[in-house]
Design a protein around this motif. Structure first.
Motif, PDB file in Angstrom:
ATOM      1  N   ILE A   2      39.631  34.492  52.808  1.00 34.36           N
ATOM      2  CA  ILE A   2      40.170  34.441  51.370  1.00 34.36           C
ATOM      3  C   ILE A   2      39.108  35.516  50.790  1.00 34.36           C
ATOM      4  CG2 ILE A   2      38.781  32.466  50.685  1.00 34.36           C
ATOM      5  CD1 ILE A   2      40.794  32.073  48.435  1.00 34.36           C
ATOM      6  N   PRO A   3      39.550  36.335  49.816  1.00 32.21           N
ATOM      7  CA  PRO A   3      38.646  37.259  49.249  1.00 32.21           C
ATOM      8  C   PRO A   3      37.604  36.625  48.156  1.00 32.21           C
ATOM      9  CG  PRO A   3      40.812  38.218  49.205  1.00 32.21           C
ATOM     10  CD  PRO A   3      40.876  36.743  49.676  1.00 32.21           C
ATOM     11  N   LEU A   4      36.368  36.995  48.171  1.00 35.45           N
ATOM     12  CA  LEU A   4      35.500  35.986  47.285  1.00 35.45           C
ATOM     13  C   LEU A   4      35.937  36.076  45.926  1.00 35.45           C
ATOM     14  CD1 LEU A   4      32.779  34.616  46.885  1.00 35.45           C
ATOM     15  CD2 LEU A   4      32.001  37.055  46.717  1.00 35.45           C
ATOM     16  N   ILE A   5      36.594  37.066  45.403  1.00 36.96           N
ATOM     17  CA  ILE A   5      37.090  36.866  43.902  1.00 36.96           C
ATOM     18  C   ILE A   5      38.213  35.967  43.861  1.00 36.96           C
ATOM     19  CG2 ILE A   5      38.507  38.257  42.140  1.00 36.96           C
ATOM     20  CD1 ILE A   5      36.815  40.633  42.995  1.00 36.96           C
ATOM     21  N   GLN A   6      39.097  35.923  44.825  1.00 39.79           N
ATOM     22  CA  GLN A   6      40.193  34.899  44.837  1.00 39.79           C
ATOM     23  C   GLN A   6      39.769  33.429  44.992  1.00 39.79           C
ATOM     24  OE1 GLN A   6      43.437  35.639  47.415  1.00 39.79           O
ATOM     25  NE2 GLN A   6      43.809  37.570  46.662  1.00 39.79           N
ATOM     26  N   LEU A   7      38.634  33.347  45.624  1.00 40.34           N
ATOM     27  CA  LEU A   7      37.874  32.089  45.915  1.00 40.34           C
ATOM     28  C   LEU A   7      37.423  31.627  44.681  1.00 40.34           C
ATOM     29  CD1 LEU A   7      37.266  29.721  47.832  1.00 40.34           C
ATOM     30  CD2 LEU A   7      34.816  31.196  48.355  1.00 40.34           C
ATOM     31  N   LYS A  62      38.306  32.011  41.646  1.00 42.43           N
ATOM     32  CA  LYS A  62      39.402  31.820  40.799  1.00 42.43           C
ATOM     33  C   LYS A  62      39.827  30.506  41.356  1.00 42.43           C
ATOM     34  CE  LYS A  62      42.118  35.303  40.623  1.00 42.43           C
ATOM     35  NZ  LYS A  62      43.013  36.365  40.302  1.00 42.43           N
ATOM     36  N   ALA A  63      40.119  30.552  42.538  1.00 46.59           N
ATOM     37  CA  ALA A  63      40.972  29.289  43.113  1.00 46.59           C
ATOM     38  C   ALA A  63      40.068  27.971  42.879  1.00 46.59           C
ATOM     39  CB  ALA A  63      41.049  29.321  44.569  1.00 46.59           C
ATOM     40  N   THR A  64      38.889  27.850  43.051  1.00 46.57           N
ATOM     41  CA  THR A  64      37.925  26.892  42.581  1.00 46.57           C
ATOM     42  C   THR A  64      37.600  26.464  41.234  1.00 46.57           C
ATOM     43  OG1 THR A  64      35.906  28.314  43.082  1.00 46.57           O
ATOM     44  CG2 THR A  64      37.062  26.849  45.158  1.00 46.57           C
ATOM     45  N   ASN A  65      38.190  27.289  40.266  1.00 45.06           N
ATOM     46  CA  ASN A  65      37.898  27.335  38.797  1.00 45.06           C
ATOM     47  C   ASN A  65      36.476  27.636  38.459  1.00 45.06           C
ATOM     48  OD1 ASN A  65      40.767  26.666  38.081  1.00 45.06           O
ATOM     49  ND2 ASN A  65      40.316  24.964  38.934  1.00 45.06           N
ATOM     50  N   LEU A  66      35.898  28.506  39.346  1.00 43.46           N
ATOM     51  CA  LEU A  66      34.491  28.656  38.671  1.00 43.46           C
ATOM     52  C   LEU A  66      34.569  29.887  37.775  1.00 43.46           C
ATOM     53  CD1 LEU A  66      32.577  28.454  42.212  1.00 43.46           C
ATOM     54  CD2 LEU A  66      32.554  26.859  40.240  1.00 43.46           C
ATOM     55  N   VAL A  67      35.605  30.689  37.721  1.00 45.96           N
ATOM     56  CA  VAL A  67      35.719  31.669  36.761  1.00 45.96           C
ATOM     57  C   VAL A  67      37.234  31.605  36.173  1.00 45.96           C
ATOM     58  CG1 VAL A  67      34.230  33.350  37.844  1.00 45.96           C
ATOM     59  CG2 VAL A  67      36.393  33.410  38.537  1.00 45.96           C
ATOM     60  N   GLN A  68      37.476  32.235  35.039  1.00 46.77           N
ATOM     61  CA  GLN A  68      38.810  32.086  34.484  1.00 46.77           C
ATOM     62  C   GLN A  68      39.884  33.134  35.004  1.00 46.77           C
ATOM     63  OE1 GLN A  68      39.803  29.309  32.818  1.00 46.77           O
ATOM     64  NE2 GLN A  68      37.727  28.689  32.967  1.00 46.77           N
ATOM     65  N   GLU A  89      36.623  38.617  35.332  1.00 45.26           N
ATOM     66  CA  GLU A  89      35.372  37.936  35.233  1.00 45.26           C
ATOM     67  C   GLU A  89      34.862  37.765  36.631  1.00 45.26           C
ATOM     68  OE1 GLU A  89      33.496  33.724  33.806  1.00 45.26           O
ATOM     69  OE2 GLU A  89      35.536  33.830  33.810  1.00 45.26           O
ATOM     70  N   ALA A  90      35.529  37.408  37.714  1.00 45.57           N
ATOM     71  CA  ALA A  90      35.063  37.295  38.907  1.00 45.57           C
ATOM     72  C   ALA A  90      34.586  38.470  39.576  1.00 45.57           C
ATOM     73  CB  ALA A  90      36.138  36.890  39.936  1.00 45.57           C
ATOM     74  N   VAL A 110      30.606  39.114  40.209  1.00 51.37           N
ATOM     75  CA  VAL A 110      30.134  39.612  41.850  1.00 51.37           C
ATOM     76  C   VAL A 110      29.382  41.002  41.813  1.00 51.37           C
ATOM     77  CG1 VAL A 110      30.944  40.414  44.038  1.00 51.37           C
ATOM     78  CG2 VAL A 110      31.859  38.185  42.935  1.00 51.37           C
ATOM     79  N   SER A 111      29.942  41.777  40.947  1.00 48.89           N
ATOM     80  CA  SER A 111      29.203  42.999  40.915  1.00 48.89           C
ATOM     81  C   SER A 111      27.699  43.095  40.261  1.00 48.89           C
ATOM     82  CB  SER A 111      30.131  44.122  40.103  1.00 48.89           C
ATOM     83  OG  SER A 111      29.959  43.760  38.968  1.00 48.89           O
ATOM     84  N   GLU A 112      27.586  41.917  39.387  1.00 47.02           N
ATOM     85  CA  GLU A 112      26.290  41.928  38.641  1.00 47.02           C
ATOM     86  C   GLU A 112      25.287  40.935  39.641  1.00 47.02           C
ATOM     87  OE1 GLU A 112      26.783  40.353  34.576  1.00 47.02           O
ATOM     88  OE2 GLU A 112      27.552  42.614  34.095  1.00 47.02           O
ATOM     89  N   GLY A 113      25.572  40.472  40.616  1.00 49.23           N
ATOM     90  CA  GLY A 113      24.905  39.663  41.718  1.00 49.23           C
ATOM     91  C   GLY A 113      24.539  38.348  41.433  1.00 49.23           C
ATOM     92  N   GLU A 114      25.498  37.872  40.795  1.00 45.98           N
ATOM     93  CA  GLU A 114      25.178  36.511  40.215  1.00 45.98           C
ATOM     94  C   GLU A 114      25.748  35.304  41.420  1.00 45.98           C
ATOM     95  OE1 GLU A 114      26.621  35.155  36.441  1.00 45.98           O
ATOM     96  OE2 GLU A 114      26.541  37.338  35.812  1.00 45.98           O
ATOM     97  N   VAL A 115      26.554  35.946  42.668  1.00 48.37           N
ATOM     98  CA  VAL A 115      27.163  34.964  43.572  1.00 48.37           C
ATOM     99  C   VAL A 115      26.280  35.346  44.900  1.00 48.37           C
ATOM    100  CG1 VAL A 115      29.147  34.584  44.745  1.00 48.37           C
ATOM    101  CG2 VAL A 115      29.428  35.469  42.450  1.00 48.37           C
TER     102      VAL A 115
END
Length: 68
Positions: A11-16, A18-24, A28-29, A33-38
């Motif tokens: 699963i692509p990281l961005i979709q993960l 969203k799927a786990t409701n960590l971002v809306q 935002e995902a 990710v691009s800011e190095g928060e993940v």
């Protein structure tokens, strides 16, 4: 820890996120990710299209997601 059951090969990281409701939203995902928060398996990773597979662990804002 959140356990996410993967039904396919990856699963692509961005979709993960969203799927786990960590971002809306996907936007935002992409930003977090691009800011190095993940963290991906203990390392900061800024690849938006990173393929997350079974056994991987994602960390974001104090939350851990293990892909099973």
């Amino acid at each position: 820890m959140i356990e996410f059951e993967l039904n396919g090969e990856y699963i692509p990281l961005i979709q993960l996120l969203k799927a786990t409701n960590l971002v809306q939203t996907g936007g935002e995902a992409q930003i977090v990710v691009s800011e190095g928060e993940v963290s991906y398996n203990g390392q900061i990773d800024t690849r938006k299209r990173l393929k997350v597979r079974k056994g991987d662990v994602i960390e974001f804002r104090g939350q851990q997601v293990r892909v099973i």
